[in-house]
Write a protein that holds these residues in place. Structure first.
Motif, short mmCIF file in Angstrom:
data_model
loop_
_atom_site.label_atom_id
_atom_site.label_comp_id
_atom_site.label_asym_id
_atom_site.label_seq_id
_atom_site.Cartn_x
_atom_site.Cartn_y
_atom_site.Cartn_z
N TRP A 30 -7.50 3.78 -1.67
CA TRP A 30 -6.79 4.69 -2.60
C TRP A 30 -7.05 6.14 -2.17
N ALA A 31 -8.36 6.42 -1.85
CA ALA A 31 -8.72 7.78 -1.40
C ALA A 31 -7.99 8.12 -0.10
N LYS A 32 -7.91 7.13 0.78
CA LYS A 32 -7.38 7.36 2.12
C LYS A 32 -5.85 7.43 2.15
N TYR A 33 -5.22 6.60 1.35
CA TYR A 33 -3.76 6.45 1.48
C TYR A 33 -2.96 6.92 0.26
N GLY A 34 -3.60 7.14 -0.88
CA GLY A 34 -2.80 7.44 -2.07
C GLY A 34 -1.76 6.35 -2.27
N VAL A 35 -0.55 6.76 -2.59
CA VAL A 35 0.50 5.78 -2.93
C VAL A 35 0.84 4.87 -1.75
N GLU A 36 0.57 5.34 -0.54
CA GLU A 36 0.89 4.52 0.64
C GLU A 36 0.04 3.25 0.70
N GLY A 37 -1.05 3.25 -0.10
CA GLY A 37 -1.90 2.06 -0.15
C GLY A 37 -1.15 0.81 -0.59
N HIS A 38 -0.05 1.00 -1.30
CA HIS A 38 0.74 -0.18 -1.69
C HIS A 38 1.15 -1.00 -0.47
N GLU B 273 -0.12 0.22 3.00
CA GLU B 273 -1.02 0.48 4.13
C GLU B 273 -2.46 0.04 3.89
N ALA B 274 -2.84 -0.22 2.65
CA ALA B 274 -4.23 -0.62 2.38
C ALA B 274 -4.55 -1.87 3.20
N ARG B 275 -5.83 -2.06 3.49
CA ARG B 275 -6.20 -3.25 4.26
C ARG B 275 -5.65 -4.51 3.56
N ASN B 276 -5.76 -4.51 2.23
CA ASN B 276 -5.16 -5.58 1.44
C ASN B 276 -4.05 -4.92 0.62
N PRO B 277 -2.83 -4.88 1.15
CA PRO B 277 -1.79 -4.08 0.49
C PRO B 277 -1.64 -4.41 -0.99
N TRP B 278 -1.49 -3.37 -1.80
CA TRP B 278 -1.48 -3.58 -3.25
C TRP B 278 -0.19 -4.21 -3.74
N MET B 279 0.89 -4.00 -3.01
CA MET B 279 2.17 -4.53 -3.48
C MET B 279 2.09 -6.05 -3.71
N PRO B 280 1.64 -6.80 -2.72
CA PRO B 280 1.55 -8.24 -2.95
C PRO B 280 0.14 -8.69 -3.38
N TYR B 281 -0.71 -7.77 -3.87
CA TYR B 281 -2.15 -8.10 -4.03
C TYR B 281 -2.36 -9.35 -4.88
N HIS B 282 -1.57 -9.50 -5.95
CA HIS B 282 -1.83 -10.67 -6.82
C HIS B 282 -1.62 -11.98 -6.07
N GLU B 283 -0.80 -11.92 -5.03
CA GLU B 283 -0.55 -13.16 -4.26
C GLU B 283 -1.82 -13.62 -3.53
#
Ligand SMILES: Cc1ncc(COP(=O)(O)O)c(C=O)c1O
Length: 419
Positions: free
Chosen positions: A62-70, A72-82
């Motif tokens: 979150w600190a590194k990517y802000g909204v792009e974390g959805h 770009e995060a190592r575990n992307p937040w968009m599909p995180y629940h999956e």
């Protein structure tokens, strides 16, 4: 045959191939650094040491990517629940399509009742256990009221017989046989929070379905404790929390199951939000609502990643160990606990949980004649964390992930002296 000695308990710990898991949890300690004997995993499970790392990963991203974390995060937040679905499905014996992690338990029960409690003027009653968890009782009462029915008339209680504590399946059968034409829904706790009784949910589903009633199960005390085989049981829906046996932190998100037979029914009434809209077109915005299949079709909002990170940390441990190994240890550990309690030479205590290991999880509910909460207080003063339920029951849950046979032995030794 078990033996009532410390040496024997320690021997069982040496032979326990899951004993190493205890070191992977933070065990609360007293001021002198002695481990508490923690028997309240049925209320709040302990914290796995790796939870911090999993949450930290998301804070860092979150600190590194802000909204792009959805994305770009190592575990992307968009599909995180999956990332949680397969492990959770295994724990409750479901297909991944049938399961989703979202919201909290009571909220999920309401969302499920929006779909599966569809009363008519003549078929509108709801059956619960007479000692259902209060939140479930309030939830079904409010559903009855919301649909314009009288609470007292609409609620049917499945009660233990006079002088008994446990429920008998024949009595549920009788209720449904006699009043099934008026019953729309059975909402039953898979493992009762008070007695620890594990009810055969496949049979409950058969009883309900024989009279065209929907069947839902509250698995708060079942998930991660027993193996409910939700898919094969045929129940229509289930919901549970993750802060008890699933060790995911106070107030963490719940799990929801909707049987595959309902997975593709787009006509089911349900509440909607952008998160149960087709994920392929979600971000095109301005699309007409197109509900997703399966459990995901009950989500409403984008979920809290930090809570899901804690759930993921815990589910990864379950994935590694497997429910089969946990159940095997659990039966032995609770069996030893039961044996030791039965050795106590007094008529003042009685275990009300079923003695058949197939009809219970790890919890034993111990009824103490003429006791008041002071016994519970004295146990706590002795570093033994249990849970008191009015009027006279101590609930103790030796959890196979982190409790030892020695814990159980020491607990019963102290209980003996206090009695
Ligand atoms: C059996 C049962 N049902 C419902 C609840 C309520 O859960 P929540 O506060 O997550 O909605 C609990 C909480 O402990 C519970 O044990």
């Amino acid at each position: 045959m078990y033996k009532p000695t410390l040496d024997y308990a320690q021997q069982l710990d040496k032979e326990d191939n899951l004993a190493h898991l205890r070191a992977q949890f933070h065990i609360p300690k007293d001021a002198e650094g002695n481990d508490w004997l923690y028997f309240t995993g049925n209320s709040l499970g302990l914290q796995p040491k790796q939870t911090q790392e999993y949450i930290q990963q998301e804070l860092d991203d979150w600190a590194k990517y802000g909204v792009e974390g959805h994305f770009e995060a190592r575990n992307p937040w968009m599909p995180y629940h999956e990332f949680l679905t397969n492990s959770m499905a295994k724990i409750v014996g479901a297909k991944p399509l049938e399961v989703v992690v979202m919201n909290t338990l009571t909220t999920n029960l309401h969302l499920l009742m929006v779909s599966f409690y569809q009363p008519t003027k003549t078929k509108y009653k709801i059956v619960i256990e007479s000692d259902a968890f209060p939140s479930d009782r309030y939830a079904v009462q409010s559903q009855l009221k919301f649909h314009g029915f009288d609470i007292d008339e609409g609620l049917i209680e499945w009660k233990p017989r006079e002088g008994e504590e446990l429920l008998r399946i024949e009595d549920l059968e009788k209720i449904v046989d006699e009043q099934g034409d008026e019953i729309a829904l059975l909402l039953i706790g898979g493992v009762n929070y008070y007695t620890g009784q594990y009810l055969g949910i496949k049979r409950i589903a058969e009883i309900g379905h024989a009279k065209n009633c929907m069947v839902g199960i509250d698995l708060a005390h079942g998930a991660g404790n027993i193996s409910p085989e939700l898919h094969n049981s045929g129940v229509d829906f289930a919901a549970w929390c993750t802060y008890k046996y699933l060790n995911s932190g106070p107030g963490s998100l719940g799990g929801l199951f909707v049987h595959e037979k309902h997975a593709h029914n787009k006509d089911l009434p349900r509440f909607a939000g952008w998160w149960n809209h087709n994920k392929e077109t979600r971000f095109n915005m301005r699309q007409p609502f197109d509900v997703m299949a399966g459990g995901e079709g009950w989500q409403l909002s984008n979920p809290p990643i930090l809570s899901m990170a804690a759930i993921r940390a815990s589910l990864d441990m379950f994935e590694e160990v497997g429910m089969e190994a946990l159940r095997a240890k659990s039966e032995k550990l609770t069996g030893y606990f039961e044996y030791l309690i039965n050795q106590i030479d007094t008529a003042s205590i009685k275990i009300i949980t079923p003695s058949n290991p197939k009809e219970r999880g790890c919890q034993l509910s111990i009824q103490v004649k003429d006791a008041d909460k002071s016994l519970h207080k004295k146990l706590t003063e002795n570093n033994i964390i249990t849970d008191w339920r009015e009027p006279d029951v101590i609930r103790c849950a030796p959890v196979p992930m982190y409790n030892s046979f020695e814990d159980v032995f020491r607990m019963v030794e102290t209980l003996k002296t206090l009695l």
